[in-house]
Design an enzyme around this catalytic site. Structure first.
Site, PDB file in Angstrom:
ATOM      1  N   HIS A 160       0.823  -1.226   0.000  1.00  0.00           N
ATOM      2  CA  HIS A 160       0.000   0.000   0.000  1.00  0.00           C
ATOM      3  C   HIS A 160       0.851   1.267   0.000  1.00  0.00           C
ATOM      4  O   HIS A 160       0.307   2.359  -0.156  1.00  0.00           O
ATOM      5  CB  HIS A 160      -0.933   0.025   1.215  1.00  0.00           C
ATOM      6  N   ASP A 196      -2.289 -10.592  -2.834  1.00  0.00           N
ATOM      7  CA  ASP A 196      -2.904 -10.209  -1.557  1.00  0.00           C
ATOM      8  C   ASP A 196      -4.378  -9.868  -1.808  1.00  0.00           C
ATOM      9  O   ASP A 196      -4.747  -9.408  -2.888  1.00  0.00           O
ATOM     10  CB  ASP A 196      -2.164  -8.989  -0.975  1.00  0.00           C
ATOM     11  N   HIS A 198      -6.057  -7.429  -0.731  1.00  0.00           N
ATOM     12  CA  HIS A 198      -6.263  -5.989  -0.930  1.00  0.00           C
ATOM     13  C   HIS A 198      -5.490  -5.496  -2.142  1.00  0.00           C
ATOM     14  O   HIS A 198      -4.384  -5.967  -2.418  1.00  0.00           O
ATOM     15  CB  HIS A 198      -5.812  -5.210   0.311  1.00  0.00           C
TER      16      HIS A 198
END
Ligand code: FKS
Ligand code: ZN
Length: 343
Positions: A160, A196, A198
């Site tokens: 992220h 992943d 996300h």
């Protein structure tokens, strides 16, 4: 397959986060990495090596220098100001505000360099971030020096984190750092495959306008899932990078069959790109019992992911990202790696 691991991750502990209006212990906790390490030993995956210490040059190839230089200063400034709790961002320059002016105080800069309150600092956080970065680079070196694959047991995770922002438990984008490092070492093309749960918004942002790094993401649809503001299917890349970013958003409840269809399509596009090396952002929060996610993969599915990646026939660097069902995180993460090895 060799693993690189540092015990320094453990100093990044005691995080809290906001869930349904209550401050609760953070899901991204030290036991995650320790349980994966124990499973590696139990399964005799291979040697577990300590990382070599690197300077921050490789980090500054994908992140801005001011952002990287900010990170180690956070806790000392926080402590000097007499603050005792975690340093958590709380104000952000969203639409209508000025995001181009760096403010003058630590609290304001925490917001300036983040997109949410999910990346917070305690005393040991910088040393953990730095060790995670060293782990990623050391594992990348193993692959560069001829290992077919290596596992970077990174903690904190990275996908992220963008060029100049942290968030979602991530500070330095270990997978992006490794991908760029491979390029700088002479790889012509590098693919990042992010499995992943996300969306890896940071990795996408870093490479969005580039053709030399293909970024592929399989993830919960951002219309309904964190990080919400990136990861749609129509994000293909920009300028020279047009066509080199691929997103596979999927709805809540997605199980192996549909998820695997996306993986298969992703692997075919990855193979067609013909990279010299693949960096896998390995999250196992796609698991059916993950406490914060909504896909339905089972423990039996993870070795199949590894086997499919092995069929690409490429030098492969696995970089640990998320996964919060700690009881099964070792079985699932190491399952990908043993599946890659054909067992
Ligand atoms: C509010 C809900 C916030 C944040 C989820 C972060 C997921 C992180 C991850 C990583 F790989 F980076 F670790 N949810 N309390 O799994 O993508
Ligand atoms: Zn995740």
């Amino acid at each position: 397959m060799k693993t690189v691991f540092s015990p320094l991750h453990a100093g990044h502990s005691g995080q809290m986060e906001l869930v349904a209006g209550a401050i609760v212990p953070g899901f991204e906790k030290p036991s995650r990495a320790e349980i994966i390490k124990a499973r590696i030993e139990n399964q005799k995956l291979g040697d577990i090596l300590a990382p070599e210490v690197h300077d921050l040059t490789a980090a500054k190839r994908v992140h801005t220098a001011d952002y990287i230089d900010f990170l180690p200063t956070v806790w000392p400034q926080w402590e000097a100001a007499g603050k005792t709790g975690s340093a958590i961002p709380f104000a952000w320059p969203t639409r209508g505000l000025r995001g181009d002016v760096r403010p003058g105080t630590l609290e304001a800069q925490l917001g300036y360099y983040s997109f949410d309150g999910g990346a917070s600092f305690v005393k040991g956080t910088w040393d953990a971030i730095k060790s995670s970065y060293d782990v990623g680079l050391t594992a990348a070196q193993l692959v560069k020096s001829g290992e077919r694959a290596a596992f970077a047991l990174c903690r904190p995770p990275g996908h992220h984190a963008g060029a100049a922002f942290m968030g979602g438990y991530c500070f330095i984008n270990n997978a992006a750092v490794a991908a760029q490092w491979f390029r700088d070492q002479g790889a012509k093309r590098v693919a990042v495959l992010d499995v992943d749960y996300h969306h890896g918004n940071g990795t996408q942002e870093i490479f969005y306008a580039r053709a030399d790094v293909q970024v592929i993401n399989l993830h919960g649809d951002p219309m309904t899932e964190y990080p919400f503001f990136l990861g749609h299917a129509d994000e293909h890349g920009a300028g020279e990078g047009e066509g080199f970013n691929l997103n596979y958003p999927m709805p809540f409840g997605t199980a192996w069959e549909k998820w695997n269809e996306a993986l298969e399509d992703a692997c075919q596009k990855l193979a067609a790109y013909a990279p010299d090396v693949v960096v896998v952002s390995l999250g196992v929060d796609t698991f059916e019992k993950d406490p914060i996610s909504h896909f339905k993969l089972t423990s039996a599915d993870y070795p199949k992911i590894g086997a499919r990646i092995a069929r690409l026939g490429l030098p492969s660097l696995f970089v640990m990202e998320g996964g919060y069902a700690v009881d099964e995180i070792g079985v699932n993460a190491v399952g990908v790696l043993t599946g890659f090895e054909g067992r």
